[in-house]
Enzyme design. Sequence first.
Site, PDB file in Angstrom:
ATOM      1  CG  ASP A 475      66.843 -16.735 -56.276  1.00 21.02           C
ATOM      2  OD1 ASP A 475      67.967 -16.683 -56.805  1.00 21.02           O
ATOM      3  OD2 ASP A 475      66.202 -17.798 -56.170  1.00 21.02           O
ATOM      4  CG  ASP A 545      70.323 -23.737 -56.066  1.00 23.14           C
ATOM      5  OD1 ASP A 545      70.185 -23.008 -55.067  1.00 23.14           O
ATOM      6  OD2 ASP A 545      69.830 -23.456 -57.177  1.00 23.14           O
TER       7      ASP A 545
HETATM    8  C1  DGJ Z   1      67.278 -20.598 -56.944  1.00 24.23           C
HETATM    9  C2  DGJ Z   1      67.821 -20.594 -55.556  1.00 24.23           C
HETATM   10  O1  DGJ Z   1      69.184 -20.823 -55.566  1.00 24.23           O
HETATM   11  C3  DGJ Z   1      67.091 -21.645 -54.731  1.00 24.23           C
HETATM   12  O2  DGJ Z   1      67.620 -21.694 -53.446  1.00 24.23           O
HETATM   13  C4  DGJ Z   1      65.618 -21.334 -54.718  1.00 24.23           C
HETATM   14  O3  DGJ Z   1      65.395 -20.149 -54.015  1.00 24.23           O
HETATM   15  C5  DGJ Z   1      65.081 -21.241 -56.124  1.00 24.23           C
HETATM   16  N1  DGJ Z   1      65.860 -20.346 -56.930  1.00 24.23           N
HETATM   17  C6  DGJ Z   1      63.642 -20.804 -56.114  1.00 24.23           C
HETATM   18  O4  DGJ Z   1      63.146 -20.568 -57.369  1.00 24.23           O
END
Ligand code: DGJ
Length: 732
Positions: A475, A545
């Site tokens: 990430d 997300d």
């Molecule tokens: C952002 C990501 O897009 C999410 O899927 C998740 O992993 C969060 N970060 C976790 O902090």
Amino acid sequence: MIFFDEKKQIWKLDTPNTSYILGVVDGKYLAHLYYGAKVADTDLSYLLRLSEGSGVPSKNPAESVGFMDGLPFEYPVSGRGDFRESCISVRNAAGQEGLELCYVDCEIVQEKEPLQGLPASFGENVNTLKIRLSDEVLHLSVILSYSVFEDVDVITRSVLVCNDGEQELFLTRALSACLEIENENFEVLSFTGSWSREHIPERQKLLHSAVTAESFRGVGGHDGQPFLALVSENATEDAGKVYAMHLIYSGNFYGKAKCNPHEQVRMVLGIQPEGFCCKLEPGETFCTPEAVMTFSGQGISGMTHTLHDFYRQHLIRSKWKFAERPVLINSWEAVYFDFTTEKLLEIVKEAAMAGIDLFVLDDGWFGKNRNQPSGALGDWFCNEEKLPGGLKRLSEEIKKQGMLFGLWFEPEMISEDSCLYREHPEWVLHTKDRRPGLCRDQWMLDFSNPAVIDYLYEKMEKVIDEAGLSYIKWDMNRGICDVGSEYLPADRQGELLHRHVLGVYELQERLIERFPELLIENCSSGGARFDPGMLYYSPQIWCSDDMDPVERLSIHEGTAMIYPISCIGSHVCKSPNDITGREVPFATRGIQAMMGTFGYELDITKISEEEKRAIPEQIKAYRGIQKLVQEGDYWRLASYRENGLYNVYMVVSKDKKSAYVIYMQVLARPNTKSRRVFFKGLDKNQLYQVSDGEKTECFRGDVLMQAGYLFPHRQRDFVSVFLRLEAVEDEI
Ligand code: DGJ
């Protein structure tokens, strides 16, 4: 195929359906002559209209600036009278900019070499033309590489800049490609978006003001793609011309299309020049990222199919590319930071019973006190207070249930409240005497410093090894500012953002070498780093997300316009959805998640028994189409983004024997009949069995494509239909 007319100094680069022609003008300037549908002839230099203006500089030196400002250059320079956008700019020891690149020689090789430290396309049937240009005053040479693919309509370009002299030089701009085309009432296709609304396609008329696509965030960002295309006015899915460029790069990019008053369009793409300055010591070189160029004479779908085939065949390397990918369940929206080993194991147990293959533990497992998005980043060891027995115990329990284990990392980050920061405050990106700005309460690590990469490799390697991980989610949750490094000298600070990207590539490469079976899913606060560069390291990328199936229709439409659907991370979300609050039936959430890599992101212990029972069925349905997702041709049939009511797409196998269609009636409409949809890409003579899970009918391909299929109207919002098509023999 590359043809070289040595006498006339003209090159013609042919892919299956396109030709790209360039040549030397006036004995030294490299000019663009033609790009488009395949043509037989090589010498199209009449298109330059050289006899119509003031002539070439060797005959009319008094008007050399006018010549420079009008020639369609292959790689335009700054400072010598071409007042349009340049691709390269170099500052000499006297602090002045300006160069002139003249043709030296060329080489044609029957291969495609990798690019040092950068992701690059590859292939067997590819030839590369390398044209060397040089500036005799600066003693600088530039090698333009054109790789021509024989199985797909793509030419890739990259540039190597070499300081052959004895003085240091500063490269202040080094783009990857330029395309010069005469305007045909073009529109520009680009992408916009934001967090939870990524990759939305946008078209605008190209007038005489520039259209740009760019990023300053250090990553591509949610709001753009390293992509630009010129498309014929009113080009449709199936008709019209498309000239597209896409950059294989994961940092700041810059693309610009501009039409001058003489209707000459110049479109350039490469690394963002703002903030970029690369020092070239004598003998040093700089390699630009690779740009992918394609021309489609069959509208947007033609471009989509080419890019999908190209990325699948020539960019994604992972062994998972065509292998059956594990169906995963991710802990993030199920429990966020709030979990114990017991809670996770309850999820694992239910998931295993439902037939899910891989459990992914997202953020919150490491360091100390990571119960909110602040603290502990950089401390890549398990928080044993939260997970007694550590990852080892968790991993053993997961494996006892017959599942694989995956873990989340955010390697580029550091928290102020972390052991790493207390030990290495100098590893934080910052400019002199200024406290760096926080975003999500975190700072950036200095990836230009090899010690940082080594530290992270060592920590990650240990965790992956000890926990027996099959998957990692990488990430990256902030844009990069305070671009200053304690490691780099003052005259190399302008290289920092590019070096950051190289550091990311290096660390991923080292992990892949050490764990060739490891499935990496890249992610950046949703889809902020969804780019071709990342595809080289990870065959799937988290797309957004926002998993709400309605919102995902537009996000998916844009993403799938330029990326294969097999790399689009899609999960069945919970309902009501955490971002939109929308309640959507489980069946529809399941069908819509089949738009890419399939997984779940909800607390499976909290869903109804009926929903739990539906999961094995959904997985079975996905397994049935997985090969199509990974290898088929994707067709957009109707866009909810455009019509506001419904969305349809389909995927057809290369041999046209098998297909699936996903229809979604987003909103019910009063007094409405069934909806007629025209299928695409089928064999017109073939008989197909069409099944929606309840009824099965037979239709011939031409009927489905020309007369259409009727999707019944339902008196409910958010209803999806999942159709399977299989070729059947005609009854005698
Ligand atoms: C952002 C990501 O897009 C999410 O899927 C998740 O992993 C969060 N970060 C976790 O902090």
